[in-house]
Write an enzyme that holds these catalytic residues in place. Structure first.
Site, PDB file in Angstrom:
ATOM      1  N   GLN A 115       0.836  -1.218   0.000  1.00 47.13           N
ATOM      2  CA  GLN A 115       0.000   0.000   0.000  1.00 47.13           C
ATOM      3  C   GLN A 115       0.865   1.260   0.000  1.00 47.13           C
ATOM      4  OE1 GLN A 115      -3.912  -0.175   2.234  1.00 47.13           O
ATOM      5  NE2 GLN A 115      -2.623  -1.340   3.619  1.00 47.13           N
ATOM      6  N   THR A 154       3.208  -8.105   7.132  1.00 46.10           N
ATOM      7  CA  THR A 154       2.076  -7.383   7.734  1.00 46.10           C
ATOM      8  C   THR A 154       0.851  -8.263   8.001  1.00 46.10           C
ATOM      9  OG1 THR A 154       1.313  -6.765   5.534  1.00 46.10           O
ATOM     10  CG2 THR A 154       2.709  -5.160   6.686  1.00 46.10           C
ATOM     11  N   THR A 206       4.502   0.620  13.618  1.00 44.79           N
ATOM     12  CA  THR A 206       3.070   0.412  13.818  1.00 44.79           C
ATOM     13  C   THR A 206       2.583   0.740  15.227  1.00 44.79           C
ATOM     14  OG1 THR A 206       1.404  -1.353  13.904  1.00 44.79           O
ATOM     15  CG2 THR A 206       3.651  -2.028  14.243  1.00 44.79           C
ATOM     16  N   ASP A 207       1.314   1.079  15.309  1.00 43.86           N
ATOM     17  CA  ASP A 207       0.613   1.231  16.594  1.00 43.86           C
ATOM     18  C   ASP A 207       0.642  -0.082  17.398  1.00 43.86           C
ATOM     19  OD1 ASP A 207      -0.930   0.510  14.249  1.00 43.86           O
ATOM     20  OD2 ASP A 207      -2.701   0.379  15.523  1.00 43.86           O
ATOM     21  N   TYR A 267       3.346 -10.053  15.297  1.00 42.72           N
ATOM     22  CA  TYR A 267       3.594  -8.946  14.361  1.00 42.72           C
ATOM     23  C   TYR A 267       4.112  -7.717  15.120  1.00 42.72           C
ATOM     24  CZ  TYR A 267       2.389  -4.842  11.512  1.00 42.72           C
ATOM     25  OH  TYR A 267       2.425  -3.635  10.860  1.00 42.72           O
ATOM     26  N   LYS A 290       7.879  -6.109  14.830  1.00 43.52           N
ATOM     27  CA  LYS A 290       8.034  -4.719  14.375  1.00 43.52           C
ATOM     28  C   LYS A 290       8.788  -3.906  15.434  1.00 43.52           C
ATOM     29  CE  LYS A 290       6.601  -2.832  11.216  1.00 43.52           C
ATOM     30  NZ  LYS A 290       7.234  -2.570   9.882  1.00 43.52           N
ATOM     31  N   TRP A 315      -3.548   1.721  10.793  1.00 48.59           N
ATOM     32  CA  TRP A 315      -4.759   1.486   9.992  1.00 48.59           C
ATOM     33  C   TRP A 315      -4.591   2.027   8.561  1.00 48.59           C
ATOM     34  CZ3 TRP A 315      -9.879   2.174  13.214  1.00 48.59           C
ATOM     35  CH2 TRP A 315      -9.730   1.551  14.466  1.00 48.59           C
TER      36      TRP A 315
HETATM   37  N1  LIG Z   1      -1.329  -1.999   6.886  1.00 45.31           N
HETATM   38  C1  LIG Z   1      -1.536  -1.366   8.041  1.00 45.31           C
HETATM   39  O1  LIG Z   1      -2.682  -1.193   8.482  1.00 45.31           O
HETATM   40  C2  LIG Z   1      -0.362  -0.848   8.825  1.00 45.31           C
HETATM   41  C3  LIG Z   1      -0.605  -0.301  10.098  1.00 45.31           C
HETATM   42  C4  LIG Z   1       0.473   0.203  10.823  1.00 45.31           C
HETATM   43  C5  LIG Z   1       1.752   0.160  10.293  1.00 45.31           C
HETATM   44  N2  LIG Z   1       1.970  -0.396   9.079  1.00 45.31           N
HETATM   45  C6  LIG Z   1       3.331  -0.450   8.562  1.00 45.31           C
HETATM   46  O2  LIG Z   1       3.402   0.351   7.394  1.00 45.31           O
HETATM   47  C7  LIG Z   1       4.349  -0.223   6.481  1.00 45.31           C
HETATM   48  C8  LIG Z   1       3.714  -0.384   5.112  1.00 45.31           C
HETATM   49  O3  LIG Z   1       2.578  -1.247   5.257  1.00 45.31           O
HETATM   50  P1  LIG Z   1       1.619  -1.587   4.027  1.00 45.31           P
HETATM   51  O4  LIG Z   1       0.223  -1.531   4.526  1.00 45.31           O
HETATM   52  O5  LIG Z   1       2.018  -0.806   2.823  1.00 45.31           O
HETATM   53  O6  LIG Z   1       2.002  -3.120   3.836  1.00 45.31           O
HETATM   54  P2  LIG Z   1       1.536  -4.133   2.702  1.00 45.31           P
HETATM   55  O7  LIG Z   1       0.527  -3.485   1.805  1.00 45.31           O
HETATM   56  O8  LIG Z   1       1.198  -5.405   3.376  1.00 45.31           O
HETATM   57  O9  LIG Z   1       2.862  -4.309   1.848  1.00 45.31           O
HETATM   58  C9  LIG Z   1       3.959  -4.986   2.385  1.00 45.31           C
HETATM   59  C10 LIG Z   1       5.038  -5.012   1.337  1.00 45.31           C
HETATM   60  O10 LIG Z   1       6.151  -5.722   1.897  1.00 45.31           O
HETATM   61  C11 LIG Z   1       6.581  -6.661   0.923  1.00 45.31           C
HETATM   62  N3  LIG Z   1       7.253  -7.798   1.525  1.00 45.31           N
HETATM   63  C12 LIG Z   1       6.764  -8.671   2.427  1.00 45.31           C
HETATM   64  N4  LIG Z   1       7.698  -9.609   2.705  1.00 45.31           N
HETATM   65  C13 LIG Z   1       8.787  -9.309   1.948  1.00 45.31           C
HETATM   66  C14 LIG Z   1      10.057  -9.907   1.769  1.00 45.31           C
HETATM   67  N5  LIG Z   1      10.391 -11.036   2.407  1.00 45.31           N
HETATM   68  N6  LIG Z   1      10.931  -9.326   0.932  1.00 45.31           N
HETATM   69  C15 LIG Z   1      10.598  -8.210   0.253  1.00 45.31           C
HETATM   70  N7  LIG Z   1       9.404  -7.598   0.366  1.00 45.31           N
HETATM   71  C16 LIG Z   1       8.505  -8.149   1.198  1.00 45.31           C
HETATM   72  C17 LIG Z   1       5.316  -7.088   0.215  1.00 45.31           C
HETATM   73  O11 LIG Z   1       5.633  -7.726  -0.980  1.00 45.31           O
HETATM   74  P3  LIG Z   1       4.674  -8.859  -1.641  1.00 45.31           P
HETATM   75  O12 LIG Z   1       3.637  -8.070  -2.403  1.00 45.31           O
HETATM   76  O13 LIG Z   1       5.577  -9.632  -2.496  1.00 45.31           O
HETATM   77  O14 LIG Z   1       4.090  -9.644  -0.505  1.00 45.31           O
HETATM   78  C18 LIG Z   1       4.641  -5.732   0.051  1.00 45.31           C
HETATM   79  O15 LIG Z   1       5.175  -5.039  -1.054  1.00 45.31           O
HETATM   80  C19 LIG Z   1       4.847  -1.511   7.139  1.00 45.31           C
HETATM   81  O16 LIG Z   1       6.034  -1.268   7.811  1.00 45.31           O
HETATM   82  C20 LIG Z   1       3.756  -1.843   8.141  1.00 45.31           C
HETATM   83  O17 LIG Z   1       4.261  -2.593   9.228  1.00 45.31           O
HETATM   84  C21 LIG Z   1       0.932  -0.886   8.320  1.00 45.31           C
END
Ligand SMILES: NC(=O)c1ccc[n+]([C@@H]2O[C@H](COP(=O)([O-])OP(=O)(O)OC[C@H]3O[C@@H](n4cnc5c(N)ncnc54)[C@H](OP(=O)(O)O)[C@@H]3O)[C@@H](O)[C@H]2O)c1
Length: 299
Positions: A12, A62, A101-102, A125, A129, A150
């Site tokens: 995302q 994630t 993350t939260d 998770y 993190k 979120w």
């Molecule tokens: N989503 C939420 O609600 C949320 C909330 C709080 C914080 N965050 C943090 O915000 C950040 C961005 O989150 P997001 O929502 O954009 O996450 P996301 O949509 O789940 O995307 C995660 C990305 O990480 C890649 N990835 C996973 N494992 C990998 C690996 N072994 N090697 C290389 N790439 C890998 C995935 O690739 P693939 O497509 O190949 O799987 C994808 O491109 C993260 O640090 C997350 O912890 C997210």
């Protein structure tokens, strides 16, 4: 020489960064096939070839519930691969921008969490993190750790798409109403990250950990109703009316990972230090909902 390397291109936040930056010179976006973060040796090798000065790490493990039974992999991605990036950045005096993350908090605080509050993750998770944050700080590299919550975006899997899918299929739905947080759009995260980077170029004392979330607060039930209202207002045919969404406690919704009840992150520090405006969550959420609904209606 690549100046900026961005990981997680398919995610995302990674997709939003890609939309903004893809045409700029000196920026390389990579996905899992090019640099698998779960393998620190491969990360080291890749970074030595590319020699980035700045790494924006938008990649993470994630899948919150899946992580409960996949702890090793979650730790490889969220801690070990992150350490490899921190070590590289430290060795060249570069900068690591990393998202967290939260879920590093247990949600038991009465008010909003500030950056220095004690972490106590409830899930694998959240724990991995937190460990990722800790290895960055311990490495001594120049870093920005940006905790968000979120996350919502036009691309990728998220709550908005889930609610719209279920809303087309069902006339009733149960959604929890005792977890509070701020839906934060990937566009807001992207714009704020770029604004932070501009400032960091000039003033190093701003480095550190920040909460990067939209302002205001909601719960998942209220957010689901908001999504359905916006979608219905655009004429999307839905079986589910907002008033038919039942509010339930988390205790009545079985999932593998425990979530914090209170995910409220205070965003004052990033506003005060960088002058960045973080609008109400609705301002970021509504365009994302509208864009996803428009996409669905075109199909
Ligand atoms: N989503 C939420 O609600 C949320 C909330 C709080 C914080 N965050 C943090 O915000 C950040 C961005 O989150 P997001 O929502 O954009 O996450 P996301 O949509 O789940 O995307 C995660 C990305 O990480 C890649 N990835 C996973 N494992 C990998 C690996 N072994 N090697 C290389 N790439 C890998 C995935 O690739 P693939 O497509 O190949 O799987 C994808 O491109 C993260 O640090 C997350 O912890 C997210």
């Amino acid at each position: 020489m690549t100046r900026i390397l961005v990981t997680g291109r398919t995610g995302q936040v990674g997709s939003a960064l890609y939309e903004r930056l893809a045409t700029r010179k000196g920026i390389l976006f990579v996905d899992r096939s090019e640099m698998n973060i779960a393998h620190p040796e491969d990360v080291h090798l890749f970074l030595r070839q590319i020699e980035p000065e700045v790494i924006i790490n938008a990649a993470a493990y994630t899948a919150v519930d899946q992580a409960e039974s996949d702890e090793n992999m979650a730790r490889c991605v969220n801690r070990d691969g992150v350490l490899a990036m921190a070590e590289w950045v430290d060795s060249v005096g570069g900068l690591l921008v990393h998202y967290s993350t939260d879920y590093v908090f247990d949600g038991s605080k009465a008010g909003a969490y500030v950056e220095d509050d004690a972490a106590n993750p409830l899930s694998v998770y959240g724990r991995t993190k937190w460990e990722g944050e800790e290895v960055i700080r311990e490495s001594g590299c120049r870093h920005l750790i940006l905790r968000t919550s979120w996350v919502i975006a036009r691309q990728g899997k998220n709550f908005i798409r889930t609610i719209l899918r279920l809303g087309a299929e069902r006339a009733t739905l149960n959604v929890v109403n005792d977890q509070y947080g701020a839906p934060t759009s990937a566009d807001l995260i992207t714009d704020s990250t770029l604004a932070l980077l501009d400032k960091i170029e000039l003033e190093d004392h701003h480095l550190g950990t920040y909460h990067l979330v939209a302002s205001g607060l909601t719960d998942w039930h209220a957010f689901a109703c908001f999504i359905l209202q916006v979608a219905a207002g655009m004429g999307l045919p839905l079986k589910l009316k907002p008033e038919a969404v039942q509010a339930i406690p988390s205790s009545a919704y079985a999932v593998a990972a425990k979530r914090p009840h209170n995910s409220h992150l205070a965003n004052d520090k990033v506003r005060q230090e960088f002058g960045i405006q973080l609008p109400a969550w609705q301002e970021g959420a509504e365009p994302v909902i509208r864009s996803i609904v428009a996409e669905i209606m075109q199909k």
